[in-house]
Structures are given as structure tokens and as C-alpha cells.
Design a protein around this motif. Structure first.
Motif, mmCIF file in Angstrom:
data_model
loop_
_atom_site.group_PDB
_atom_site.id
_atom_site.type_symbol
_atom_site.label_atom_id
_atom_site.label_comp_id
_atom_site.label_asym_id
_atom_site.label_seq_id
_atom_site.Cartn_x
_atom_site.Cartn_y
_atom_site.Cartn_z
ATOM 1 N N SER A 1 43.040 35.680 38.204
ATOM 2 C CA SER A 1 42.459 35.254 39.733
ATOM 3 C C SER A 1 40.546 35.141 38.542
ATOM 4 O O SER A 1 40.641 35.707 38.085
ATOM 5 N N ASP A 2 39.636 34.693 38.452
ATOM 6 C CA ASP A 2 38.482 33.820 37.936
ATOM 7 C C ASP A 2 37.801 35.226 37.937
ATOM 8 O O ASP A 2 37.685 35.893 37.010
ATOM 9 N N SER B 1 40.085 37.585 35.825
ATOM 10 C CA SER B 1 39.312 36.728 34.445
ATOM 11 C C SER B 1 38.200 37.504 33.971
ATOM 12 O O SER B 1 37.930 37.670 32.635
ATOM 13 N N ARG B 2 37.200 37.174 34.421
ATOM 14 C CA ARG B 2 36.126 37.693 34.071
ATOM 15 C C ARG B 2 35.252 39.152 33.901
ATOM 16 O O ARG B 2 34.940 39.902 32.462
#
Length: 369
Positions: A2-3, A6-7
Motif C-alpha cells: 500500500s501507499d 511505502s511511505r
């Protein structure tokens, strides 16, 4: 991936919190193997290019064995004595463990007063920023040797959320003896781990009210509250097991991830919403609540129905609805003694010196329920 994950995996500056139970033995002594495993993961993240701030519990627990105490004390004086001994034990252990990677550490002890008071807040912010600029790994803990009930954070999960905002962190990782947020008590066998939290709706059904361990103070309820605090302020959060620290600080493919609000609060609004100590409360009618929360308007005297507490102009107060649910915080422009004669009255019915806003929109922060 998921974003959000990843962040977290790519965050240039990350705050990591570890609980007492993840660093100590059941008898209360510091566990060198567990501490070294945590430092291994933190050092790997540093090597990958991230700045790291560690918020570490464990001072009181680390002082139990040297003092011959069989369990965490309940009285404040003995807790402070244990923390006084334990801080040195814990600090020395971190210095030695990080030295294996030629990394320096610096201890930063805070009380909630250091966040509540604006001048202290800025000083703490400058100190932490300078340590990071010098390549030091700050190790932050609540100053248990002097803290009192009136000025304590309550648990290091909340402290970590405050520190994450304080240093402008790009991610917050909360490590404990639980591998994420569950929709029930994971010890009962019928609970399921929640993988992602995009917003409040994803956790409305969660009951995270189990107590913390014997050696710590923060259960899952405190981690959920702190994750929501940080994510609302614009910092993505990962709750994971300390035993999974390498993955949590690596690819972030474990635990429960909390998406960050798309808009990060300004430092002043964050201070108003989460750090400042409110001195009183104003109860509003439904129209004023709609204006203040829904339309982000200033609060006028006409919308106030009751005044509680002793405060002066310039203090922070809570704003509540007719059911006494707090809906906002703000800086009040009047003393408590002035308001009773003004509440409920339209501006044109007041003397010119009393026609100003009670709480200006620029000094007001709506809170989510």
C-alpha cells in the motif's frame, strides 16, 4: 504494498517507540539480547539513509533488579527512585549497543510541560533537530525521575506521537509485544488483525481497552489513540511487534498501518489541538457548533450557553456541544469573569469593547469526534 506502507518504508525521518515489555525480562531486568536486536534494526534503517529518533520505555523496569525490587512499584517516590537508577542502566546499554555500529546516542528526557509550554516546546524541538543534524540518535523518554501526576504524558505511546510531530517525522513506528491492532482481544483466539486503517470508520468497532503489561503502562488503547493522533496530524503510523522490528523498519510489511491525513497541521494548530493544557470550557448551542466546526467561523458570545473553569484572556479552552462533547479548542479572548454577562447576546447589543470574537477563527482548532 500500500501507499501508506511505502511511505513508512521510505520515510527520511522516522520516530520509533519501544515498550518496556519488549526490552526487559519477566523478572524486570533489562534483556541485552532484545535491546541489541532492536538496535540492529534501528542501525540498519540509519544505514539505509533515514534519521531515527527512538522513544524508549524501560527506565523504571531497568531499575527494578539493581534495587532488588520484585515488581513495578505503585508509589510515585519508588517509581522515581527506580527510574533514577534505571535511566543510567538503560542509557549505558544503548550507548554500548549503538557503538557496535559507530553510532552516537543522546538522551533527551521530557515531561508534558516541555510540550504544553510554547517556549519549552521550541527548546525541545531545537535540541532534537540539532542532535539529528549532528548524526546522533536521540533516545527520548519521559523524565520519570521528576514527573508528577499533573505533568506526566500518561504513557510513552502518546509521547512518541508528540515527538513525531515535534521533529517533523515522516513516519511513526510503535513497537510492542502485540503484532498489530486487532478487532478484539487477540489472546482469546477469535480476533482478527486489521491490516490497514484509512480513517476512523475502520476502527469504530474496535475495543482496544485491555491493560498494559505489568512492566509498562500502555496497552493497545493507548497505541490506537496515539496512532490516531499522529495520523490526524499528517504522520503515517505502523503498529507492530518488537520482534518484527527488522521488517517494521525495513519493508514495513508487518503490523497495522495507519494512513496519514493529507494535510499536516501547522505547529500552532497541533499545539492547540493536542499539546496545550485547557484551563476551562465553553458550552455552545447547535448553531455555534455548526459555525465553528462546520464552517470554521469565529466563536461569538451569542453562541455560548455556559462557562466552566477559571481562565484568563490568552488561555486555551475547550469548546463543547450541548451534550458536553468537546468539539474544538481555542485561545479565548476574555477572562472567565467577563463572559457570564456576555453569553447569549448579539454583538450589536454589547458595548463596543465587548464586540470582539470570544475565540477567533485563527486561534481555533475543530476536533474530530
Amino acid at each position: 504494498m500500500s501507499d501508506t506502507r511505502s511511505r513508512i518504508a521510505a520515510a527520511p525521518r522516522v520516530v520509533v517507540k519501544v515498550g518496556s515489555s519488549s526490552l526487559t525480562t519477566a523478572q524486570g531486568g533489562l534483556d541485552p539480547a532484545r535491546l541489541d536486536a532492536l538496535v540492529d534494526a534501528l542501525a540498519a534503517r540509519r544505514t539505509a539513509g533515514s534519521q531515527v529518533v527512538l522513544v524508549s520505555s524501560g527506565a523504571i523496569a531497568s531499575g527494578l533488579a539493581p534495587l532488588g525490587l520484585g515488581r513495578r512499584p505503585h508509589d510515585l517516590a519508588t517509581q522515581q527512585a527506580s527510574a533514577s537508577v534505571g535511566q543510567l542502566v538503560l542509557g549505558h546499554a544503548y550507548v554500548s549497543s549503538f557503538a557496535r555500529y559507530d553510532l552516537r546516542v543522546g538522551q533527551v528526557l521530557l515531561t508534558s510541560d516541555d510540550v504544553v509550554r510554547r517556549a519549552h516546546y521550541r527548546n525541545a524541538q531545537r535540541t532534537l533537530s540539532r542532535l539529528l543534524a549532528l548524526g546522533v540518535v536521540p533516545v527520548v523518554n519521559e523524565n520519570d525521575t521528576v514527573v508528577t501526576e499533573e505533568i506526566k504524558f500518561g504513557d510513552n505511546d502518546r509521547l512518541a506521537a508528540m515527538v513525531a510531530y515535534l521533529v517533523g517525522a515522516d513516519a511513526l513506528v510503535l513497537l510492542s509485544d502485540v503484532d498489530g491492532l486487532y478487532d478484539g482481544d487477540p489472546r482469546r483466539g477469535d480476533a482478527h488483525r486489521i491490516d490497514e486503517v484509512a480513517g476512523d470508520a475502520d476502527v469504530e468497532h474496535v475495543r482496544a481497552d485491555e491493560p498494559g503489561s505489568d512492566l509498562g503502562t500502555g496497552g493497545m488503547a493507548s497505541k490506537l489513540a496515539s496512532a490516531r493522533l499522529a495520523s490526524t496530524a499528517g504522520v503515517p503510523v505502523l503498529i507492530a511487534a518488537a520482534s518484527d522490528a527488522a521488517h517494521a523498519l525495513g519493508v514495513a510489511d508487518v503490523g497495522t498501518a495507519f494512513a496519514a491525513s493529507p494535510r499536516r497541521l501547522t505547529p500552532r494548530r497541533f499545539w492547540l489541538a493536542y499539546a496545550a493544557n485547557p484551563k476551562g470550557r465553553l458550552r455552545l448551542d447547535d448553531g455555534a457548533v455548526a459555525a465553528v466546526v462546520g464552517r470554521r467561523r469565529s466563536l461569538l458570545a451569542a453562541g455560548i450557553t455556559a462557562v466552566h473553569g477559571e481562565f484568563e484572556a490568552g488561555d486555551v479552552v475547550e469548546l463543547s456541544d450541548s451534550r458536553d462533547h468537546v468539539v474544538a479548542r481555542g485561545v479565548v479572548a476574555y477572562d472567565a469573569a467577563e463572559l457570564p454577562m456576555l453569553i447569549g447576546r448579539k454583538s450589536h447589543d454589547l458595548a463596543p469593547e465587548h464586540r470582539r470574537e470570544v475565540v477567533h477563527a485563527d486561534d481555533l482548532v475543530p476536533l474530530r469526534h
